[in-house]
Design an enzyme around this catalytic site. Structure first.
Site, PDB file in Angstrom:
ATOM      1  CB  CYS A  99      85.162   8.432  20.671  1.00  0.00           C
ATOM      2  SG  CYS A  99      84.944   8.262  18.904  1.00  0.00           S
ATOM      3  NE  ARG A 149      72.632  13.114  46.127  1.00  0.00           N
ATOM      4  CZ  ARG A 149      71.953  12.506  45.143  1.00  0.00           C
ATOM      5  NH1 ARG A 149      70.742  12.024  45.393  1.00  0.00           N
ATOM      6  NH2 ARG A 149      72.487  12.404  43.947  1.00  0.00           N
TER       7      ARG A 149
END
Length: 273
Positions: free
Chosen positions: A119, A258
């Site tokens: 990170c 979708r």
């Protein structure tokens, strides 16, 4: 380029005895003993010019396409002529790649094992270095029908997912021609397999459309841009960084495909010319 792939017919799934619990209409549990198909988790190490370059956790099929696609989408090669040979051992756990050029593996820094997760500034510096090598994509018209066709291809051809529920799927087509479909436990791997197959077919990526069942983060967008793929779509969501990169480099980015709807986050759709 020569490919020697000895890793044939590796097990893609394994049966385990499990207990399934269901609640009836009165929320009372019933128990059922059964066998369940579970996807195989395969680990491979890839050596480039005798140096360990990267490790992948994947599904052990189409490993030659996976390696080809990874080398191309991650910037190790610019075209197939950069490769002398690829050798995949019988167990599929060790891959040797000999390139016809000298590369600095330290500068590429593509170790994909969990130990490489980091990170802060280091990750940002690596990504900034990757972005600095990218080029803006030329516009490529693509219709809604093409996106829905690719999504349907993933739904119809995801045999491993239907058996195990443990894979992502990717589909790629060029100029609405043959659709290449690949599965893997990793969404990036599934994409790389389709890219590798398209490379061996000498497909023109500037006319390609890519669909993935996984979410689209910035590193997936970087893969598409580096390959020269102008349109990427997913049945899932993009991240903010993915949208910003797509808009910066003229990539058409589509999410939440979708049924008969989709969201355009960058670029535009239009009828092919």
């Amino acid at each position: 380029m020569k490919i020697i792939n000895e890793a044939l017919d590796l097990e893609l799934k394994e049966a385990f005895s499990i207990v399934r619990i269901r609640l009836n209409a009165n929320d009372q549990p019933s128990h059922e003993d059964l066998n369940d198909s579970v996807i195989t988790e395969h680990h491979l190490s890839c050596y480039i010019n005798e140096q360990l370059a990267f490790k992948l956790v994947c599904t052990p099929e189409k490993l030659d396409a996976l390696i080809l696609g990874y080398l191309f989408s991650e910037g190790y090669i610019d075209h197939l002529d950069d490769i002398d040979f690829i050798y995949i051992c019988k167990s599929g756990e060790r891959v040797k790649v000999q390139l016809n050029k000298i590369i600095s593996l330290n500068s590429l820094d593509h170790d994909t094992t969990s130990a490489s997760i980091s990170c802060g500034n280091n990750k940002k510096i690596r990504q900034a270095a990757q972005i600095s090598t990218l080029k803006s994509l030329p516009a490529h018209p693509c219709s809604e029908e093409t996106i829905f066709k690719l999504a349907n291809s993933c739904n119809r051809n995801a045999a491993l997912f239907n058996e195990t529920g443990g894979t992502h799927c990717a589909a790629l087509s060029v100029d609405d021609n043959e659709i290449l479909v690949c599965e893997d436990i990793g969404r990036h791997n599934a994409v790389d397999k389709t890219v590798g197959m398209a490379l061996t077919d000498n497909q023109d990526f500037s006319h390609a459309v890519l669909f993935t069942t996984g979410r689209i983060p910035s590193d997936m967008v970087i893969k598409a841009i580096r390959c020269g793929i102008p349109v990427i779509a997913s049945h899932s969501a993009p991240t903010n960084a993915a949208i910003e990169l797509a808009r910066q480099f003229n990539l058409t980015l589509i999410g939440f495909v979708r049924g008969k709807r989709l969201n355009i986050y960058a670029g535009a759709l239009g009828k092919p010319i």
